[in-house]
Design a protein around this motif. Sequence first.
Motif, PDB file in Angstrom:
ATOM      1  N   PHE A   1      32.667   6.391  59.508  1.00 48.61           N
ATOM      2  CA  PHE A   1      32.646   7.754  58.972  1.00 48.61           C
ATOM      3  C   PHE A   1      33.524   7.866  57.740  1.00 48.61           C
ATOM      4  CE2 PHE A   1      30.850   8.772  62.989  1.00 48.61           C
ATOM      5  CZ  PHE A   1      30.233  10.003  62.858  1.00 48.61           C
ATOM      6  N   ARG A   2      33.125   8.709  56.806  1.00 44.31           N
ATOM      7  CA  ARG A   2      34.047   9.202  55.795  1.00 44.31           C
ATOM      8  C   ARG A   2      34.747  10.402  56.418  1.00 44.31           C
ATOM      9  NH1 ARG A   2      32.348   7.240  50.748  1.00 44.31           N
ATOM     10  NH2 ARG A   2      31.070   5.397  51.170  1.00 44.31           N
ATOM     11  N   TYR A   3      35.775  10.867  55.795  1.00 41.84           N
ATOM     12  CA  TYR A   3      36.433  12.085  56.273  1.00 41.84           C
ATOM     13  C   TYR A   3      36.265  13.152  55.202  1.00 41.84           C
ATOM     14  CZ  TYR A   3      38.709   8.917  59.509  1.00 41.84           C
ATOM     15  OH  TYR A   3      38.961   7.984  60.459  1.00 41.84           O
ATOM     16  N   TYR A   4      35.611  14.220  55.552  1.00 41.73           N
ATOM     17  CA  TYR A   4      35.352  15.251  54.566  1.00 41.73           C
ATOM     18  C   TYR A   4      36.074  16.535  54.921  1.00 41.73           C
ATOM     19  CZ  TYR A   4      31.544  12.764  52.202  1.00 41.73           C
ATOM     20  OH  TYR A   4      30.794  11.883  51.476  1.00 41.73           O
ATOM     21  N   SER A   5      36.659  17.133  53.908  1.00 40.58           N
ATOM     22  CA  SER A   5      37.190  18.488  54.062  1.00 40.58           C
ATOM     23  C   SER A   5      37.152  19.170  52.714  1.00 40.58           C
ATOM     24  CB  SER A   5      38.626  18.462  54.587  1.00 40.58           C
ATOM     25  OG  SER A   5      39.117  19.792  54.644  1.00 40.58           O
ATOM     26  N   VAL A   6      36.680  20.397  52.700  1.00 40.93           N
ATOM     27  CA  VAL A   6      36.659  21.158  51.448  1.00 40.93           C
ATOM     28  C   VAL A   6      38.021  21.782  51.180  1.00 40.93           C
ATOM     29  CG1 VAL A   6      34.185  21.602  51.585  1.00 40.93           C
ATOM     30  CG2 VAL A   6      35.787  23.268  52.562  1.00 40.93           C
TER      31      VAL A   6
ATOM     32  N   CYS B   1      24.976  11.895  56.493  1.00 40.97           N
ATOM     33  CA  CYS B   1      25.426  12.838  55.461  1.00 40.97           C
ATOM     34  C   CYS B   1      24.362  12.939  54.383  1.00 40.97           C
ATOM     35  CB  CYS B   1      26.749  12.381  54.846  1.00 40.97           C
ATOM     36  SG  CYS B   1      27.308  13.395  53.453  1.00 40.97           S
TER      37      CYS B   1
ATOM     38  N   SER C   1      35.117  27.720  60.637  1.00 41.77           N
ATOM     39  CA  SER C   1      36.132  26.690  60.839  1.00 41.77           C
ATOM     40  C   SER C   1      37.513  27.317  60.763  1.00 41.77           C
ATOM     41  CB  SER C   1      36.010  25.617  59.761  1.00 41.77           C
ATOM     42  OG  SER C   1      37.097  24.711  59.848  1.00 41.77           O
TER      43      SER C   1
ATOM     44  N   ASP D   1      39.813  25.914  59.460  1.00 41.12           N
ATOM     45  CA  ASP D   1      40.426  25.509  58.193  1.00 41.12           C
ATOM     46  C   ASP D   1      40.496  26.699  57.231  1.00 41.12           C
ATOM     47  OD1 ASP D   1      37.901  25.815  56.956  1.00 41.12           O
ATOM     48  OD2 ASP D   1      37.557  23.660  56.725  1.00 41.12           O
TER      49      ASP D   1
ATOM     50  N   TYR E   1      35.598  26.769  55.565  1.00 39.58           N
ATOM     51  CA  TYR E   1      34.252  26.242  55.809  1.00 39.58           C
ATOM     52  C   TYR E   1      33.494  27.122  56.797  1.00 39.58           C
ATOM     53  CZ  TYR E   1      30.841  22.416  55.848  1.00 39.58           C
ATOM     54  OH  TYR E   1      29.723  21.631  55.686  1.00 39.58           O
TER      55      TYR E   1
ATOM     56  N   HIS F   1      38.685  14.366  62.101  1.00 36.96           N
ATOM     57  CA  HIS F   1      37.245  14.537  62.332  1.00 36.96           C
ATOM     58  C   HIS F   1      36.895  15.925  62.861  1.00 36.96           C
ATOM     59  CE1 HIS F   1      35.701  10.674  61.194  1.00 36.96           C
ATOM     60  NE2 HIS F   1      36.437  10.012  62.056  1.00 36.96           N
TER      61      HIS F   1
ATOM     62  N   ARG G   1      34.734  20.293  67.452  1.00 40.91           N
ATOM     63  CA  ARG G   1      33.863  20.458  66.299  1.00 40.91           C
ATOM     64  C   ARG G   1      32.434  20.651  66.793  1.00 40.91           C
ATOM     65  NH1 ARG G   1      33.106  15.069  62.832  1.00 40.91           N
ATOM     66  NH2 ARG G   1      31.686  16.423  61.681  1.00 40.91           N
TER      67      ARG G   1
ATOM     68  N   GLY H   1      24.901  16.106  58.037  1.00 44.93           N
ATOM     69  CA  GLY H   1      26.282  16.222  58.492  1.00 44.93           C
ATOM     70  C   GLY H   1      26.945  17.551  58.182  1.00 44.93           C
TER      71      GLY H   1
ATOM     72  N   SER I   1      27.437  19.976  60.920  1.00 46.51           N
ATOM     73  CA  SER I   1      28.369  19.654  62.010  1.00 46.51           C
ATOM     74  C   SER I   1      29.782  20.084  61.634  1.00 46.51           C
ATOM     75  CB  SER I   1      28.298  18.158  62.331  1.00 46.51           C
ATOM     76  OG  SER I   1      27.040  17.843  62.910  1.00 46.51           O
TER      77      SER I   1
ATOM     78  N   LYS J   1      33.468  21.153  61.285  1.00 46.61           N
ATOM     79  CA  LYS J   1      34.694  20.632  61.919  1.00 46.61           C
ATOM     80  C   LYS J   1      35.693  21.763  62.143  1.00 46.61           C
ATOM     81  CE  LYS J   1      35.691  17.252  58.938  1.00 46.61           C
ATOM     82  NZ  LYS J   1      36.246  15.930  58.544  1.00 46.61           N
ATOM     83  N   TRP J   2      36.606  21.545  63.114  1.00 44.94           N
ATOM     84  CA  TRP J   2      37.647  22.539  63.437  1.00 44.94           C
ATOM     85  C   TRP J   2      37.016  23.886  63.789  1.00 44.94           C
ATOM     86  CZ3 TRP J   2      38.274  20.172  58.319  1.00 44.94           C
ATOM     87  CH2 TRP J   2      38.968  18.964  58.403  1.00 44.94           C
TER      88      TRP J   2
HETATM   89  N1  LIG Z   1      35.364  22.296  58.274  1.00 49.55           N
HETATM   90  C1  LIG Z   1      34.590  21.372  57.671  1.00 49.55           C
HETATM   91  N2  LIG Z   1      33.565  20.828  58.365  1.00 49.55           N
HETATM   92  C2  LIG Z   1      32.773  19.905  57.788  1.00 49.55           C
HETATM   93  C3  LIG Z   1      32.974  19.503  56.438  1.00 49.55           C
HETATM   94  C4  LIG Z   1      34.065  20.082  55.738  1.00 49.55           C
HETATM   95  O1  LIG Z   1      34.325  19.775  54.566  1.00 49.55           O
HETATM   96  N3  LIG Z   1      34.854  21.003  56.388  1.00 49.55           N
HETATM   97  N4  LIG Z   1      32.137  18.579  55.848  1.00 49.55           N
HETATM   98  C5  LIG Z   1      30.819  18.395  56.470  1.00 49.55           C
HETATM   99  C6  LIG Z   1      30.125  17.217  55.989  1.00 49.55           C
HETATM  100  S1  LIG Z   1      29.362  17.319  54.466  1.00 49.55           S
HETATM  101  C7  LIG Z   1      29.994  16.087  56.730  1.00 49.55           C
HETATM  102  S2  LIG Z   1      29.024  14.793  56.251  1.00 49.55           S
HETATM  103  C8  LIG Z   1      30.730  15.944  57.993  1.00 49.55           C
HETATM  104  C9  LIG Z   1      31.617  14.728  57.928  1.00 49.55           C
HETATM  105  O2  LIG Z   1      32.292  14.555  59.157  1.00 49.55           O
HETATM  106  P1  LIG Z   1      33.545  13.610  59.197  1.00 49.55           P
HETATM  107  O3  LIG Z   1      34.540  14.179  58.226  1.00 49.55           O
HETATM  108  O4  LIG Z   1      34.012  13.611  60.609  1.00 49.55           O
HETATM  109  O5  LIG Z   1      33.069  12.255  58.731  1.00 49.55           O
HETATM  110  O6  LIG Z   1      31.534  17.077  58.306  1.00 49.55           O
HETATM  111  C10 LIG Z   1      30.940  18.305  57.979  1.00 49.55           C
HETATM  112  N5  LIG Z   1      31.766  19.364  58.508  1.00 49.55           N
END
Ligand SMILES: Nc1nc2c(c(=O)[nH]1)N[C@H]1C(S)=C(S)[C@@H](COP(=O)(O)O)O[C@H]1N2
Length: 251
Positions: A74-79, A124, A160, A162, A165, A194, A199, A207, A210, A212-213
């Motif tokens: 996985f990459r780790y993404y957060s805005v 993604c 989220s 955060d 998001y 993650h 999540r 992705g 899905s 997160k948080w």
């Molecule tokens: N709160 C939040 N959820 C998010 C994101 C984010 O930036 N913030 N990015 C999304 C995107 S584009 C993807 S591909 C996945 C990545 O999950 P990962 O960070 O566990 O790899 O989370 C999704 N959920």
Amino acid sequence: MTVDQTSAAPAAPEPDLARSTPIGRRVVLTLVGLGALGIATGAAIQDSIDGVIGAVANRDPTGLTGLIPGSGGFRYYSVTGTVPAVATADYRLSVTGLTDRELDLTYADLQALPQVGLTRDFQCVTGWRVLDVPWKGVRLSDVLDTAGVQAAATALRLFSFDGTYTESLTLEQARREDVIVATEMLGAPVTPAHGGPVRLFVAPMYGYKSLKWLGGIELTSTVVPGYWEQLGYDVDAWVGGSNGREDTPTS
Ligand SMILES: Nc1nc2c(c(=O)[nH]1)N[C@H]1C(S)=C(S)[C@@H](COP(=O)(O)O)O[C@H]1N2
Ligand SMILES: [Mo]
């Protein structure tokens, strides 16, 4: 930038697998190398090894950081610039809007609902895909039934903690069996990076669905586009059937 395990010891809310996994010298050198190339890492998320790797992996054009133990590809993404850390004991999930009852669920409340597991690819919209990811949690549908969905509700807004998001689903999409409120991912509790402790996992969609948080669910009468959807990504984000992409479906 320096990366070592000693400096990366945060107060973590729950067992953090990445930190208990030895990070090999080659990986450390890779990270330092990326740092030397001028790749910025947000100071605020450098207080966890997940965060350090994540900040780099987010910007790693080589994909090499995907090989780091613990990241599972996985990459780790957060805005946002920070990874919110919430202990399971402090976790709350609100369910509001067009429901019979407003809920403020604890982590234990979620664990008291029927637990389900599923294994699906994670894709993604930018192109990376992780094969056969195991997930566990509760069906979003069961959470909705706990609140009682009113007849006027046709959609969900997902928030989220955060603070930035958001996501959306139609009620029909949310009620699919492969849409879960996940507490485990890759065979362990969802890590802070993650999206832990809880999540969303929307198996058939890209992705970005899905979220997160996960902190809040609101039942609404119309679909309100989420963060990336307001920026032009498809609201109905089926893998292989949206965003002009031809990926193999994940569900
Ligand atoms: N709160 C939040 N959820 C998010 C994101 C984010 O930036 N913030 N990015 C999304 C995107 S584009 C993807 S591909 C996945 C990545 O999950 P990962 O960070 O566990 O790899 O989370 C999704 N959920
Ligand atoms: Mo994504």
